[in-house]
Design a protein around this motif. Structure first.
Motif, PDB file in Angstrom:
ATOM      1  N   ARG A 199       5.902  32.409   9.385  1.00  0.00           N
ATOM      2  CA  ARG A 199       5.597  31.621   8.176  1.00  0.00           C
ATOM      3  C   ARG A 199       5.623  30.133   8.471  1.00  0.00           C
ATOM      4  O   ARG A 199       6.416  29.647   9.289  1.00  0.00           O
ATOM      5  N   VAL A 200       4.756  29.409   7.778  1.00  0.00           N
ATOM      6  CA  VAL A 200       4.841  27.948   7.752  1.00  0.00           C
ATOM      7  C   VAL A 200       5.149  27.550   6.317  1.00  0.00           C
ATOM      8  O   VAL A 200       4.404  27.880   5.393  1.00  0.00           O
ATOM      9  N   ILE A 201       6.271  26.882   6.147  1.00  0.00           N
ATOM     10  CA  ILE A 201       6.680  26.440   4.813  1.00  0.00           C
ATOM     11  C   ILE A 201       6.422  24.940   4.730  1.00  0.00           C
ATOM     12  O   ILE A 201       6.982  24.169   5.514  1.00  0.00           O
ATOM     13  N   PHE A 202       5.570  24.545   3.815  1.00  0.00           N
ATOM     14  CA  PHE A 202       5.279  23.120   3.630  1.00  0.00           C
ATOM     15  C   PHE A 202       5.865  22.683   2.299  1.00  0.00           C
ATOM     16  O   PHE A 202       5.485  23.210   1.245  1.00  0.00           O
ATOM     17  N   GLU A 203       6.791  21.763   2.329  1.00  0.00           N
ATOM     18  CA  GLU A 203       7.468  21.283   1.119  1.00  0.00           C
ATOM     19  C   GLU A 203       7.862  22.442   0.201  1.00  0.00           C
ATOM     20  O   GLU A 203       7.589  22.437  -0.998  1.00  0.00           O
ATOM     21  N   GLY A 204       8.479  23.440   0.812  1.00  0.00           N
ATOM     22  CA  GLY A 204       9.029  24.537   0.007  1.00  0.00           C
ATOM     23  C   GLY A 204       8.051  25.654  -0.297  1.00  0.00           C
ATOM     24  O   GLY A 204       8.442  26.682  -0.858  1.00  0.00           O
ATOM     25  N   THR A 205       6.784  25.483   0.080  1.00  0.00           N
ATOM     26  CA  THR A 205       5.789  26.504  -0.239  1.00  0.00           C
ATOM     27  C   THR A 205       5.302  27.185   1.027  1.00  0.00           C
ATOM     28  O   THR A 205       4.927  26.517   1.991  1.00  0.00           O
ATOM     29  N   ASP A 206       5.301  28.517   1.028  1.00  0.00           N
ATOM     30  CA  ASP A 206       4.709  29.272   2.130  1.00  0.00           C
ATOM     31  C   ASP A 206       3.198  29.091   2.021  1.00  0.00           C
ATOM     32  O   ASP A 206       2.581  29.553   1.061  1.00  0.00           O
TER      33      ASP A 206
END
Ligand code: ADP
Ligand code: MG
Length: 287
Positions: A79-86
């Protein structure tokens, strides 16, 4: 007033400090193109205000990692989580994520038919909801910031590579990103214009911009990075402070890679670095 001023001497205050916000987190990311594993089980986190340099041989997965960070490339697993979002989750607005992560490429990729000013103001006026006049004002401010206000009306073909790259940085900044991604921003430049681009990047770092920088400019990485991540064959082989990576790398492949670039690690007792002559000549770096 800080938490520290309320504390009795000797009382642990670390637990009162707010933990830094994670901007991007890679969790066991693997990316496969056909039969080729470009990233294998890559995990790292970049927190607000950090400058992280990705280094490693050509083909080791650095660009792929950057492109996965803002959803330009999807991941095969992990997973890549960007600012809390997957960012692989359904209903994620990838365009919005890309606006929050400005990207600067090796070859600038400016629009050749637009002036420097319009290259910068285009996105804020189209996607950012600003009037053309307001977007142009923002663009001019950014041209000042990168030291090129007099080039506002010039087309990219009339600018040097270093100037084009500074316009590209201004363009990436125009959407007020939380994170800047740089993919070998100076690799296509003549040696004499590299310093001016590194200076702008250095200034951004000093202002607290969160940055992930793929670079072969080891002087820059040594001076500006908070953390250096070393890639080889799609894997992270070593992570450390610039001091550790450049002066006391523990992984043989890291040492080998750096020595190919002209870096020679010193024993811990010595603080001096030796460089090969060809690298000394360029005198690069944001001095
Ligand atoms: N779109 C793609 N399709 C197929 N293979 C790719 C693609 N992008 C990158 N690769 C391969 O993935 C590996 C890692 O590439 P890249 O991330 O560009 O490495 P680096 O930036 O470290 O040079 C390389 O072997 C490259 O050829
Ligand atoms: Mg690359």
């Amino acid at each position: 007033m800080t938490a520290a001023s309320h504390q009795e001497p000797g009382i642990e205050i670390e637990s009162f400090a707010p933990s830094p916000r994670a901007l991007v987190t890679f969790e066991s990311v693997t990316k496969i193109f056909g039969h080729l594993v470009a990233l294998r089980n890559v995990s790292f986190r970049v927190t607000e205000g950090e400058v992280v340099c990705l280094i490693g041989p050509s083909g080791s997965g650095k660009s792929t990692a950057l492109r996965c960070a803002n959803g330009l490339e999807s991941v095969t697993s992990g997973r890549v989580i960007f600012e809390g979002t997957d960012i692989a989750a359904r209903n994620v607005d990838l365009r919005a994520i890309r606006q929050r992560a400005g990207m600067v490429f090796q070859n600038f990729e400016l629009f050749p038919h637009l002036t420097a000013l319009r290259n910068i103001s285009l996105a804020p006026s189209l996607a950012g909801g600003l009037s053309k006049q307001d977007a142009d004002a923002v663009a001019l401010e950014l041209l000042h910031k990168v030291g090129l206000p007099e080039k506002a009306d010039q087309y990219p073909s009339a600018l040097s590579g270093g100037q084009q790259q500074r316009v590209a940085i201004a363009r990436a900044l125009a959407m007020k990103p939380d994170l800047m991604l740089f993919d070998e921003p100076t690799s296509a430049l003549d040696p004499e214009t590299i310093g001016e681009v590194l200076n702008v990047m250095n200034q951004l770092a000093e202002e607290g911009m969160t940055m992930i920088v793929v670079t072969h400019e080891m002087d820059f990485a040594r001076r500006v990075a908070d953390r250096v991540i070393v890639f080889d064959h799609g894997e992270i082989i070593e992570v450390g402070s610039p001091e550790q990576i450049f002066e006391a790398a523990t992984v043989p492949r890291t040492r080998e890679f750096l020595s190919h670039l002209g870096w020679h690690q010193e024993s811990p007792s010595s603080s001096r670095r030796r460089r090969k002559n060809k690298h000394q000549k360029t005198g690069r770096g944001p001095e």
